[in-house]
Design a protein around this motif. Structure first.
Motif, PDB file in Angstrom:
ATOM      1  N   HIS A  51       4.753   6.903  -4.127  1.00 27.38           N
ATOM      2  CA  HIS A  51       5.148   6.713  -2.721  1.00 27.38           C
ATOM      3  C   HIS A  51       4.273   5.629  -2.082  1.00 27.38           C
ATOM      4  O   HIS A  51       3.368   5.931  -1.288  1.00 27.38           O
ATOM      5  N   PRO A  52       4.535   4.383  -2.409  1.00 20.23           N
ATOM      6  CA  PRO A  52       3.683   3.298  -1.886  1.00 20.23           C
ATOM      7  C   PRO A  52       3.768   3.138  -0.369  1.00 20.23           C
ATOM      8  O   PRO A  52       2.869   2.554   0.242  1.00 20.23           O
ATOM      9  N   GLN A  53       4.842   3.667   0.258  1.00 22.65           N
ATOM     10  CA  GLN A  53       4.983   3.549   1.711  1.00 22.65           C
ATOM     11  C   GLN A  53       4.131   4.559   2.463  1.00 22.65           C
ATOM     12  O   GLN A  53       3.958   4.470   3.677  1.00 22.65           O
ATOM     13  N   VAL A  54       3.585   5.548   1.746  1.00 27.62           N
ATOM     14  CA  VAL A  54       2.768   6.598   2.356  1.00 27.62           C
ATOM     15  C   VAL A  54       1.286   6.207   2.296  1.00 27.62           C
ATOM     16  O   VAL A  54       0.824   5.669   1.288  1.00 27.62           O
ATOM     17  N   THR A  55       0.559   6.477   3.366  1.00 31.67           N
ATOM     18  CA  THR A  55      -0.884   6.248   3.392  1.00 31.67           C
ATOM     19  C   THR A  55      -1.602   7.515   2.937  1.00 31.67           C
ATOM     20  O   THR A  55      -1.435   8.579   3.549  1.00 31.67           O
ATOM     21  N   ARG A 105       9.300  15.565   0.638  1.00 30.96           N
ATOM     22  CA  ARG A 105      10.151  15.897   1.775  1.00 30.96           C
ATOM     23  C   ARG A 105       9.795  15.087   3.014  1.00 30.96           C
ATOM     24  O   ARG A 105      10.670  14.508   3.674  1.00 30.96           O
ATOM     25  N   LEU A 106       8.500  15.024   3.332  1.00 29.90           N
ATOM     26  CA  LEU A 106       8.074  14.339   4.550  1.00 29.90           C
ATOM     27  C   LEU A 106       8.195  12.826   4.426  1.00 29.90           C
ATOM     28  O   LEU A 106       8.502  12.141   5.406  1.00 29.90           O
ATOM     29  N   ALA A 107       7.960  12.306   3.229  1.00 29.72           N
ATOM     30  CA  ALA A 107       8.108  10.859   3.032  1.00 29.72           C
ATOM     31  C   ALA A 107       9.568  10.465   3.159  1.00 29.72           C
ATOM     32  O   ALA A 107       9.905   9.418   3.718  1.00 29.72           O
ATOM     33  N   SER A 108      10.459  11.312   2.670  1.00 32.11           N
ATOM     34  CA  SER A 108      11.886  11.038   2.749  1.00 32.11           C
ATOM     35  C   SER A 108      12.370  11.055   4.185  1.00 32.11           C
ATOM     36  O   SER A 108      13.114  10.186   4.621  1.00 32.11           O
TER      37      SER A 108
END
Length: 290
Positions: A51-55, A105-108
């Motif tokens: 998940h590269p978009q997540v910090t 779930r939260l990243a989506s």
């Protein structure tokens, strides 16, 4: 750039959240002396690749106490989830599958554009109401009835089990929205919380008091039942029965004597006890006489 960024101060922690904006941020509160934290760090590294978009942020809980106190971090590892600088979820403990599910779930949902399709979100108060009424006796604790995750929760579960009370439970550590919302909904700031038929009974101290009262009542009844070799609970007394059933059972005792030994859970009056054991009521006595 590292997949997981380490924050060593409150300012750095806040800067990382601000930079993430509306995208998901996952913060791992850890300690170097806890082997489970090291294991979960490896899980976090793998999630960061997926998940590269997540910090993903790693923060040593004891090194930045002001942040740990603000978010009530009492054990490690603990994971907090943020969007737009606000906390939206929490996971306590080394639960790799649950962490993976929450991130997915939260990243989506973070990547979904505003106004996108999907089921409408249930109002929080309505969701809490449904949870509270999910069973006649509902217990909200840290962990599960099989594995309570704090001393207060463990004591509460044991009291309910000791009194043979059937109950369902909800793990507040699995849902931060429920954990915080229930405090406001019921105006009760701590956990565990017990609800009976949708009404709040209270926390551990209240339940302890009620349990003691129940024990005293049981001891008092046992003492009364064993007061004499034969004890009859009836409407009225030996000199003046106040109902036909009580009058007939008195006549049977006076005419036929004692000797009944069968125990039964008998819900009506009169009731006959011999040496502390319930024999039964009028119908049983009639059958024995015949």
């Amino acid at each position: 750039m590292a997949n997981v960024v380490e924050a060593s101060s409150q300012q750095q922690f806040e800067d990382l959240l601000n930079r993430a904006g509306s995208l998901l941020s996952v913060v791992h509160f850890s300690a170097p002396w806890a082997p489970q934290c090291e294991q979960m760090s490896g899980v976090l590294e793998e999630l960061a690749k997926e998940h590269p978009q997540v910090t993903f942020v790693k923060l040593e809980a004891e090194a930045v106490p002001e942040v740990s106190e603000k978010y009530e971090i009492s054990s490690v590892p603990t994971f907090l989830f943020f969007k737009s600088g606000g906390k939206i979820d929490r996971l306590d403990g080394a639960h790799a599958p649950e962490l993976t599910k929450k991130v997915q779930r939260l990243a989506s949902s973070a990547a979904q554009p505003a106004g996108a399709g999907g089921p409408p979100k249930v109002d929080l108060n309505e969701r809490l109401r449904r949870l509270i009424n999910a069973a006649p006796c509902m217990l909200f604790i840290k962990g599960s009835a099989q594995e309570p995750r704090c001393g207060f929760s463990r004591q509460m579960v044991q009291i309910l089990k000791d009194h043979s009370i059937q109950f369902s439970s909800f793990d507040i550590l699995s849902d931060e929205e429920v954990r915080q919302g229930l405090k406001t909904y019921s105006n009760w700031p701590t956990y565990p919380q017990v609800y009976v038929n949708g009404d709040l009974v209270g926390g551990l101290d209240i339940v302890k008091v009620r349990a003691v009262i129940t024990e005293l009542a049981v001891l008092s009844l046992k003492s009364l039942i064993n007061k004499n070799p034969v004890m009859l609970f009836m409407k009225g007394n030996k000199e003046g029965a106040k109902c036909g059933f009580s009058r007939q059972i008195l006549e049977i005792l006076n005419n036929e004597g004692q000797g009944l030994k069968t125990y039964s859970n008998w819900p009506t009056y009169p009731q006959l006890y011999v040496k502390g054991e319930l024999i039964g009521g009028l119908d049983i006595m009639k059958v024995r006489v015949l």
